[in-house]
Design a protein around this motif. Structure first.
Motif, short mmCIF file in Angstrom:
data_model
loop_
_atom_site.label_atom_id
_atom_site.label_comp_id
_atom_site.label_asym_id
_atom_site.label_seq_id
_atom_site.Cartn_x
_atom_site.Cartn_y
_atom_site.Cartn_z
N UNK A 97 69.76 -27.02 -35.12
CA UNK A 97 68.42 -26.70 -35.64
C UNK A 97 67.53 -26.16 -34.53
N UNK A 98 67.64 -26.74 -33.35
CA UNK A 98 66.84 -26.27 -32.21
C UNK A 98 67.20 -24.83 -31.87
N UNK A 99 68.52 -24.54 -31.85
CA UNK A 99 68.98 -23.18 -31.55
C UNK A 99 68.47 -22.19 -32.60
N UNK A 100 68.51 -22.63 -33.87
CA UNK A 100 68.16 -21.72 -34.97
C UNK A 100 66.66 -21.45 -35.05
N UNK A 101 65.86 -22.44 -34.72
CA UNK A 101 64.42 -22.31 -34.96
C UNK A 101 63.60 -22.00 -33.70
N UNK A 102 64.25 -21.98 -32.54
CA UNK A 102 63.45 -21.78 -31.32
C UNK A 102 63.02 -20.33 -31.11
N UNK A 103 63.59 -19.42 -31.86
CA UNK A 103 63.19 -18.01 -31.73
C UNK A 103 62.54 -17.55 -33.03
N UNK A 104 61.39 -16.91 -32.89
CA UNK A 104 60.71 -16.37 -34.06
C UNK A 104 61.29 -14.97 -34.34
N UNK A 105 62.40 -14.95 -35.07
CA UNK A 105 63.15 -13.70 -35.25
C UNK A 105 62.42 -12.66 -36.09
N UNK A 106 62.61 -11.42 -35.73
CA UNK A 106 62.08 -10.25 -36.47
C UNK A 106 60.56 -10.26 -36.56
N UNK A 107 59.94 -10.96 -35.65
CA UNK A 107 58.48 -11.01 -35.64
C UNK A 107 57.94 -9.99 -34.64
N UNK A 108 56.67 -10.05 -34.42
CA UNK A 108 56.06 -9.22 -33.38
C UNK A 108 55.58 -7.89 -33.90
N UNK A 109 55.09 -7.11 -32.95
CA UNK A 109 54.47 -5.84 -33.32
C UNK A 109 55.34 -4.65 -32.90
N UNK A 110 56.65 -4.87 -32.88
CA UNK A 110 57.55 -3.81 -32.41
C UNK A 110 57.47 -2.55 -33.24
N UNK A 111 57.09 -2.69 -34.52
CA UNK A 111 57.04 -1.51 -35.38
C UNK A 111 55.61 -1.07 -35.71
N UNK A 112 54.65 -1.63 -35.00
CA UNK A 112 53.27 -1.25 -35.28
C UNK A 112 53.03 0.22 -34.94
N UNK A 113 52.10 0.82 -35.66
CA UNK A 113 51.77 2.22 -35.42
C UNK A 113 51.31 2.44 -33.98
N UNK A 114 50.52 1.48 -33.48
CA UNK A 114 50.00 1.62 -32.12
C UNK A 114 51.14 1.57 -31.10
N UNK A 115 52.08 0.65 -31.34
CA UNK A 115 53.20 0.52 -30.41
C UNK A 115 54.02 1.80 -30.37
N UNK A 116 54.19 2.42 -31.54
CA UNK A 116 54.99 3.65 -31.63
C UNK A 116 54.15 4.90 -31.36
N UNK A 117 52.85 4.71 -31.15
CA UNK A 117 51.92 5.82 -30.89
C UNK A 117 51.91 6.84 -32.02
N UNK A 118 51.96 6.34 -33.25
CA UNK A 118 51.87 7.26 -34.40
C UNK A 118 50.67 6.88 -35.28
N UNK A 119 49.73 6.14 -34.71
CA UNK A 119 48.52 5.76 -35.45
C UNK A 119 47.54 6.93 -35.47
N UNK A 120 46.59 6.84 -36.39
CA UNK A 120 45.60 7.92 -36.52
C UNK A 120 44.73 7.96 -35.27
N UNK A 121 44.52 9.14 -34.73
CA UNK A 121 43.69 9.21 -33.53
C UNK A 121 42.24 8.86 -33.84
#
Lengths: 124, 178
Positions: A97-121
Motif C-alpha cells: 500500500x505504501x508503494x502504491x500510494x506514495x506517488x500521486x500518479x498522472x497529476x501535475x501540470x505537465x499538460x497545462x497550456x502554460x507549460x506547453x506554451x500554447x496558451x493565449x498571449x
C-alpha cells in the motif's frame, strides 16, 4: 456446341485448376495469414495490451525502468486466521500500500497550456 | 391590460436572460485569435516533443503502477477474503471493498487506454498545419489524463479503506491492539 466439344471443355477444367493449383494455394495462404494478422492486431489494440507494450517504438528511453518485481508472493489463501497471520498480512499489505500510494500518479501540470506554451498571449 | 403588461414583462425578461446567457456561452467558446494561433504554431513542435516524453513516462508509470494495483488485488485482498471465507468468519465488508477496488481498477485501465489513444492522436497531428486541431486535441487529452489521475486517487482511497476495515476485522484476534 457438339457433344464432343462439351466433353472436351469439361475435361479441360481440371487441367486448368491443376496447372494453377500451386499459385492458388499460395494466394489462399497469404489471404488467410493477412486475415489472422488483422484479427490479432485488432485484439492487441482493443484489449489494452498495446498500452502496456513498452517494446513499441518511442518507449526505448523508459523500457529498462519497467518493474520486474515478480518476487512478491503475496498472502496465502489457505490456512488459519490468528494474530500471527493477521500480523503477517498487515506487514505485506502496508508495504504494498505504501508503494502504491506514495506517488500521486498522472497529476501535475505537465499538460497545462502554460507549460506547453500554447496558451493565449496576454493582450498587454 | 394589467395581465398583458405582466405577460410582456415576463417575455422581455426571458429574452434578455436568454441573450445574456448566449453571450456568456459565446464568451466561453470564443474563437481563437490570430495571435493565439500563431503562438501555437510557433511553439507546437516543442510542445509535441514534451508530450512525446510525457507519453513515454506515463506508459512506464502505467506499467509499474498497474503491477502494484494488480498485486494488491490478486495477491492480498483476494487471498485474505478467501481465507476469511474458508475459516467461516464474517468478512462481508472486506469483500465489498475488494469488489469496489476491482471496479475501480477496471475503470483505471479503461481511462488510461482512452488517454493513451488520445495522446497518440495528438502526437500524430501536423501541428504546424493544423494548430487549432492540435490545441483541441491537447485539451481533450488533458481531460482524459485528469480522469486517469482521478481513478488513481479513488484506488488509493479504497486501499486505505480496506486497511481500515482489516484493522477492525483483526481486532478479534489481537484484543484491539494493532
Amino acid at each position: 456446341m457438339s457433344e464432343e466439344e462439351t466433353v472436351a471443355t469439361v475435361d479441360h477444367l481440371p487441367d486448368r485448376w491443376s496447372r494453377h493449383r500451386f499459385m492458388g494455394l499460395v494466394g489462399l495462404t497469404i489471404f488467410v495469414a493477412l486475415f489472422l494478422v488483422s484479427v490479432a492486431l485488432a485484439l492487441y489494440n482493443s484489449s489494452g495490451a498495446a498500452q502496456l507494450d513498452l517494446t513499441r517504438p518511442g518507449y526505448q528511453s523508459v523500457r529498462e525502468q519497467a518493474g520486474h518485481s515478480t518476487s512478491f508472493d503475496g498472502f496465502a489463501a489457505n490456512g488459519p486466521l490468528n494474530k500471527e497471520t493477521t500480523d503477517q498480512f498487515r506487514t505485506l499489505y502496508d508495504t504494498q500500500a505504501e508503494k502504491a500510494t506514495n506517488v500521486d500518479s498522472f497529476a501535475g501540470n505537465a499538460m497545462d497550456e502554460q507549460t506547453l506554451s500554447i496558451d493565449a498571449p496576454s493582450e498587454n | 391590460m394589467k395581465r398583458v403588461i405582466i405577460f410582456i414583462s415576463i417575455v422581455a425578461t426571458a429574452m434578455v436572460a436568454g441573450i445574456i446567457w448566449q453571450g456568456s456561452v459565446k464568451a466561453d467558446n470564443a474563437p481563437m485569435t490570430e495571435a493565439h494561433i500563431a503562438r501555437i504554431r510557433a511553439n507546437c513542435v516543442d510542445a509535441q516533443s514534451t508530450l512525446s516524453q510525457l507519453h513515454a513516462s506515463d506508459a512506464l508509470l502505467r506499467v509499474n503502477r498497474g503491477q502494484l494495483y494488480e498485486s494488491i488485488s490478486t495477491k492480498l485482498m483476494a487471498p485474505l477474503n478467501s481465507r476469511i471465507s474458508l475459516n467461516r468468519l464474517d468478512g462481508v465488508s472486506l469483500v465489498a471493498i475488494a469488489a469496489t477496488y476491482e471496479g475501480q481498477l477496471t475503470y483505471f485501465r479503461q481511462s488510461y487506454q482512452q488517454y493513451e489513444e488520445a495522446m497518440s492522436d495528438t502526437l500524430k497531428i501536423n501541428c504546424t498545419n493544423q494548430p487549432v486541431a492540435f490545441y483541441d486535441s491537447v485539451t481533450d487529452t488533458r481531460a482524459k489524463r485528469k480522469k486517469v489521475h482521478e481513478s488513481t486517487v479513488a484506488l488509493h482511497d479504497t486501499i486505505r479503506n480496506y486497511k481500515d476495515e482489516f484493522e477492525a476485522f483483526a481486532k478479534q484476534f489481537d484484543g484491539g491492539s494493532q
